[in-house]
Write a protein that holds these residues in place. Sequence first.
Motif, PDB file in Angstrom:
ATOM      1  N   PHE A   1       0.855  -1.186   0.000  1.00  0.00           N
ATOM      2  CA  PHE A   1       0.000   0.000   0.000  1.00  0.00           C
ATOM      3  C   PHE A   1       0.895   1.241   0.000  1.00  0.00           C
ATOM      4  CE2 PHE A   1      -3.318  -2.878   1.612  1.00  0.00           C
ATOM      5  CZ  PHE A   1      -4.322  -2.538   0.721  1.00  0.00           C
ATOM      6  N   PRO A   2       0.365   2.345  -0.508  1.00  0.00           N
ATOM      7  CA  PRO A   2       1.219   3.529  -0.584  1.00  0.00           C
ATOM      8  C   PRO A   2       1.373   4.244   0.752  1.00  0.00           C
ATOM      9  CG  PRO A   2      -0.942   4.021  -1.476  1.00  0.00           C
ATOM     10  CD  PRO A   2      -0.938   2.559  -1.129  1.00  0.00           C
TER      11      PRO A   2
ATOM     12  N   VAL B   1      -6.071  15.139 -15.435  1.00  0.00           N
ATOM     13  CA  VAL B   1      -6.177  13.701 -15.224  1.00  0.00           C
ATOM     14  C   VAL B   1      -7.525  13.406 -14.591  1.00  0.00           C
ATOM     15  CG1 VAL B   1      -4.928  13.932 -13.038  1.00  0.00           C
ATOM     16  CG2 VAL B   1      -5.128  11.703 -14.073  1.00  0.00           C
ATOM     17  N   ILE B   2      -8.109  12.280 -14.985  1.00  0.00           N
ATOM     18  CA  ILE B   2      -9.400  11.866 -14.442  1.00  0.00           C
ATOM     19  C   ILE B   2      -9.192  10.623 -13.579  1.00  0.00           C
ATOM     20  CG2 ILE B   2     -11.713  11.033 -15.006  1.00  0.00           C
ATOM     21  CD1 ILE B   2     -11.487  12.509 -17.669  1.00  0.00           C
ATOM     22  N   VAL B   3      -9.764  10.639 -12.380  1.00  0.00           N
ATOM     23  CA  VAL B   3      -9.674   9.455 -11.526  1.00  0.00           C
ATOM     24  C   VAL B   3     -11.049   9.105 -10.972  1.00  0.00           C
ATOM     25  CG1 VAL B   3      -7.285   9.832 -10.804  1.00  0.00           C
ATOM     26  CG2 VAL B   3      -9.139  10.811  -9.443  1.00  0.00           C
TER      27      VAL B   3
ATOM     28  N   ASP C   1     -12.586   5.891  -5.148  1.00  0.00           N
ATOM     29  CA  ASP C   1     -11.486   5.002  -4.774  1.00  0.00           C
ATOM     30  C   ASP C   1     -10.406   5.841  -4.092  1.00  0.00           C
ATOM     31  OD1 ASP C   1      -9.237   3.412  -4.597  1.00  0.00           O
ATOM     32  OD2 ASP C   1      -9.419   2.566  -6.612  1.00  0.00           O
TER      33      ASP C   1
ATOM     34  N   PHE D   1      -7.554   5.174  -2.988  1.00  0.00           N
ATOM     35  CA  PHE D   1      -6.185   4.948  -3.447  1.00  0.00           C
ATOM     36  C   PHE D   1      -5.937   5.576  -4.819  1.00  0.00           C
ATOM     37  CE2 PHE D   1      -6.936   1.599  -0.348  1.00  0.00           C
ATOM     38  CZ  PHE D   1      -5.883   1.840   0.513  1.00  0.00           C
ATOM     39  N   ALA D   2      -6.950   5.588  -5.660  1.00  0.00           N
ATOM     40  CA  ALA D   2      -6.802   6.243  -6.962  1.00  0.00           C
ATOM     41  C   ALA D   2      -6.613   7.745  -6.775  1.00  0.00           C
ATOM     42  CB  ALA D   2      -8.027   5.961  -7.833  1.00  0.00           C
TER      43      ALA D   2
ATOM     44  N   GLU E   1      -3.139   8.538  -5.085  1.00  0.00           N
ATOM     45  CA  GLU E   1      -1.982   8.401  -5.976  1.00  0.00           C
ATOM     46  C   GLU E   1      -1.907   9.570  -6.962  1.00  0.00           C
ATOM     47  OE1 GLU E   1      -0.103   4.244  -7.155  1.00  0.00           O
ATOM     48  OE2 GLU E   1      -1.814   4.723  -8.393  1.00  0.00           O
ATOM     49  N   ALA E   2      -3.049   9.886  -7.580  1.00  0.00           N
ATOM     50  CA  ALA E   2      -3.054  10.967  -8.572  1.00  0.00           C
ATOM     51  C   ALA E   2      -2.827  12.316  -7.906  1.00  0.00           C
ATOM     52  CB  ALA E   2      -4.381  10.965  -9.333  1.00  0.00           C
TER      53      ALA E   2
ATOM     54  N   ARG F   1     -10.748  -3.192   0.870  1.00  0.00           N
ATOM     55  CA  ARG F   1      -9.390  -3.260   0.323  1.00  0.00           C
ATOM     56  C   ARG F   1      -8.359  -3.547   1.420  1.00  0.00           C
ATOM     57  NH1 ARG F   1      -8.293  -0.384  -4.115  1.00  0.00           N
ATOM     58  NH2 ARG F   1     -10.341  -1.088  -4.768  1.00  0.00           N
TER      59      ARG F   1
END
Lengths: 360, 327
Positions: B6-7, B208-210, B214, B216-217, B220-221, B278
Amino acid sequence: MSATTPCVGIIANPVSARDIRRIVAHAGNLQITDRANIVLRLLAGLGAVGIERVLVMPENSGIRQHVVRGLERSSNLGEGRFPAVEYLDMAISSSAQDSIDAARRMHAAGVAAIIVLGGDGTHRAVVGACDGVPIAGVSTGTNNAFPKFQEPTTVGMAVGLAVTDPGLSAVALDDNKLLEVEVAGRREIALVDVAIVAERYVGARALWRAQNFKELFVTFAETEVIGMSVVAGLLDPVGRDAPEGRHVVFDDSPHPACRLQAPIAPGVIESIGIDSWGSLPPDTPHTIAQPQGSIAFDGERELSYSPDDRPTVTLRTNAFKTINVSACMNHGARSRLLTDHRGDRVPTSTTSQPRQEEPV
Amino acid sequence: MNDNVFPLGKEDLLKAYRTMKTIREFEERLHVDFGRGDIPGFVHLYAGEEAAATGIMIHLNDQDRIASTHRGHGHCIAKGVDIGAMMGEIYGKVTGACRGKGGSMHIADLSKGMMGANGILGAGSPLACGAALAAKTLGHGGIGMSFTGDGASNQGTFLESLNLAAIWNLPMVFVVENNGYAESTSVDYATAVDSYADRAAGFGVPGVIVDGTDFFAVYEAAGEVIRRAREGGGPSLLECKMVRFFGHFEGDAQTYRGEGENEHNRENRDCLKLFRARVTEAGVIDGGALDAIDSEVLAAIDKAVEQAVAAPLPEAADLTTDVYVRY
């Protein structure tokens, strides 16, 4: 053209080329209006060779509105000859599920071919759901290792010829390989590459942190592309039609067996530690060595797995068909499918003949 | 267990969950209390969108300044504003973050870098550009960040701000929270080019599209766009596709939604459920630890409401104070 002219499907993904690689790399951004223009060029190409009906995937990101406006404007101006465009009646999720649902519906509707606008991931979604319908790709994604760069107008014409001219059956279609992944009772496919990474989350999906790469499997590996497959390509290239793939094991230790400079994203050339690589034979399940992590299909992390899952990767040959645009257009030229003779006068070739010396 | 599956480490994962849960319970409680008539003014609830505020703000510090929207409770909580002061403000009491004079749509706490929620759609973007210009001029490494909804992103202020941030190469992040509806108008009807990343590209700004449900998405972005801004890479746009669980405002009959849409979202697109699944399935955190946070958060919300209810209203004499600021 008769009323039984084959119908062609178009799946244009509005959200390809929108991921984090716009930030961490120098990836392009194909705008919605450009995508709509591509659809219009496809329609013009299809219409020019006699296709009368096209089924299109609906979306709510704006492509449809621009296409409808474009068709209306062209009609007002008396331009071109466009097929009738019908949008599938389906729920829109604005995810990859739309491409999957559309491919299934197009297969059920009996389309003769599906033209796909997207990158590797979009093509993967369509191939997994279209149940053998031949596809033709127009690259609008980020890496685009699978779809070749081709002018949409020509793609439209080639697809139209492929599905209407019986003489093309021998040359119009190419066979393609794919990778099958079995994990915890689930089957997934990849058209170009399966990458194993250490993270247990899919996050922003794209791959760009080389230090987390563990293993790579590819169906084909070219040297002049970007993404994961080029890693294998720069180690040991293998063609789209070869009966094997490639398997690469990464090494993120300070002293790997070798380091490779590879363009893994647009404008991003990473130095990647390599442990080993070799041939990936067909129909032989290969167990992934990394005990847990995530699996990326054609460049996008899609699912995570645990040590209990023990996923396998298997290369399959002759797995699906793509339309060979170049072969179709060459056949069309040689067979004069695009030549319209009028009146009694028969055009002659002006190819120059060897000149005979005149006597002095 | 690999360290990098995991980040974030376990403590940060628990912190993220606590923040998301606090936002959720704060909004669920307001939904009930507003329906009972306890709260003056309007409230616009952020429930369903917690992963975006949390996944973004976890990268920020107090020096980074954000400009929020009318739906700003989640941004405030994720930026570290005290929930007691927030609840007091929403109840219009002197214990509020703005001494009860702003209400739900004007909560601010500059000590936390929260420049304020804002009742004017699209008004936050130029304000955040000002903060970004200040950060660049002073060279302290902070950034400016604006939040706008999909509707407010049609405002001229937003587009002008994109241009300004681009030409001055500001340390600025534009977050578009796209929940599909501008009040009751769907995006695909009201927006000519539905991709906000396309709009950014029109100004030479990467977008950017996320998946905004989520964590985590988003995490990260957001980490990448914020790092880019901090390190001199200039502005960027982050579009989070998300869902809101309640109406545009409390009392909205939501007749514009499809049948079963809310139930579907609650069942399948609940960012808290997705997060819990998750981290527990990966064996990094056990469900008991998350359950304990749930209980603590509920108790904290109860306490905030009790204190807000008990606190006094502003006096008539307070009407003319805090109007102008000397600086």
